[in-house]
Design a protein around this motif. Structure first.
Motif, mmCIF file in Angstrom:
data_model
loop_
_atom_site.group_PDB
_atom_site.id
_atom_site.type_symbol
_atom_site.label_atom_id
_atom_site.label_comp_id
_atom_site.label_asym_id
_atom_site.label_seq_id
_atom_site.Cartn_x
_atom_site.Cartn_y
_atom_site.Cartn_z
ATOM 1 N N PRO A 112 2.053 13.822 -1.460
ATOM 2 C CA PRO A 112 1.210 12.915 -2.247
ATOM 3 C C PRO A 112 1.723 11.478 -2.174
ATOM 4 O O PRO A 112 2.920 11.236 -2.233
ATOM 5 N N TYR A 113 0.800 10.531 -2.023
ATOM 6 C CA TYR A 113 1.196 9.132 -1.998
ATOM 7 C C TYR A 113 0.543 8.338 -3.118
ATOM 8 O O TYR A 113 0.891 7.183 -3.338
ATOM 9 N N GLY A 114 -0.358 8.940 -3.845
ATOM 10 C CA GLY A 114 -0.962 8.311 -5.014
ATOM 11 C C GLY A 114 -1.537 6.949 -4.732
ATOM 12 O O GLY A 114 -2.199 6.729 -3.729
ATOM 13 N N THR A 115 -1.243 6.006 -5.598
ATOM 14 C CA THR A 115 -1.731 4.633 -5.447
ATOM 15 C C THR A 115 -0.644 3.710 -4.903
ATOM 16 O O THR A 115 -0.822 2.498 -4.884
ATOM 17 N N MET A 117 1.330 2.283 7.337
ATOM 18 C CA MET A 117 2.488 3.069 6.940
ATOM 19 C C MET A 117 2.680 4.247 7.886
ATOM 20 O O MET A 117 3.797 4.541 8.317
ATOM 21 N N LEU A 118 1.586 4.939 8.242
ATOM 22 C CA LEU A 118 1.691 6.078 9.153
ATOM 23 C C LEU A 118 2.150 5.645 10.537
ATOM 24 O O LEU A 118 2.939 6.338 11.179
ATOM 25 N N ALA A 131 7.319 11.290 4.579
ATOM 26 C CA ALA A 131 7.761 11.401 3.183
ATOM 27 C C ALA A 131 8.769 10.308 2.840
ATOM 28 O O ALA A 131 8.757 9.761 1.728
ATOM 29 N N TYR A 132 9.622 9.958 3.788
ATOM 30 C CA TYR A 132 10.615 8.903 3.569
ATOM 31 C C TYR A 132 9.931 7.564 3.304
ATOM 32 O O TYR A 132 10.300 6.841 2.365
ATOM 33 N N ASP A 133 8.946 7.221 4.120
ATOM 34 C CA ASP A 133 8.251 5.947 3.916
ATOM 35 C C ASP A 133 7.479 5.921 2.601
ATOM 36 O O ASP A 133 7.411 4.888 1.938
ATOM 37 N N ILE A 134 6.906 7.044 2.215
ATOM 38 C CA ILE A 134 6.213 7.109 0.920
ATOM 39 C C ILE A 134 7.221 6.952 -0.213
ATOM 40 O O ILE A 134 6.971 6.242 -1.190
ATOM 41 N N ASP A 169 7.906 0.076 -5.768
ATOM 42 C CA ASP A 169 7.015 -0.147 -6.903
ATOM 43 C C ASP A 169 7.769 -0.007 -8.223
ATOM 44 O O ASP A 169 7.559 -0.798 -9.141
ATOM 45 N N ALA A 170 8.662 0.972 -8.304
ATOM 46 C CA ALA A 170 9.444 1.155 -9.534
ATOM 47 C C ALA A 170 10.363 -0.034 -9.762
ATOM 48 O O ALA A 170 10.517 -0.489 -10.913
#
Length: 138
Positions: free
Chosen positions: A31-34, A42-43, A120-123, A130-131
């Motif tokens: 999941p990458y959400g928003t 990114m891909l 998954a690493y890039d996400i 963002d955090a």
């Protein structure tokens, strides 16, 4: 004695059906959400980390292809409900010069797991960034 044998048979049948429906390690959606605004960018960056090449056709289907060590692997990157999953399409060895040119599915699975990890690493980096932004804004 009959009850024990019947119980073992029933438990073996139950285990067989569960094992057949399990996902491979690389098939679990990420999941990458928003957090990801430009998914294709990114891909592209994520897949090229391990020699994969990202492509997208006219209908919008995303692919990741690997041409490495006589192997040609094709996968589809399935995007659904704000998540990305790797779907194996094909693997072949067309440029093999050895007697045995069988496809080693252990190697293929390993490369597919690395592809999933890279995405998954890039996400994860996007979520972390963002955090950190939210932490310093407040």
């Amino acid at each position: 004695m009959r009850k024990i044998i019947a119980g073992l048979l029933v438990s073996c049948i139950g285990v067989m059906t569960v094992t057949a429906s399990e996902l491979k390690l690389y098939q679990d959606p990420i999941p990458y959400g928003t957090y990801i605004t430009d998914l294709d960018s990114m891909l592209t960056d994520a897949v090229k980390r391990n020699h994969w090449v990202f492509s997208k056709d006219e209908s919008g289907i995303r692919y990741a292809n690997l041409d490495y060590k006589t192997y040609k692997i094709t996968t589809e990157l399935m995007v659904k409900d704000n998540s990305v999953a790797v779907k194996f399409i094909s693997a072949e060895r067309p440029d093999c010069g050895k007697k045995s040119c069988k496809v080693d599915m252990g190697k293929v699975d390993g490369w597919l797991v690395k592809l999933r990890r890279s995405i998954a690493y890039d996400i994860t980096l996007a979520v972390r960034d963002d955090a950190l932004k939210r932490r310093f804004v407040e």
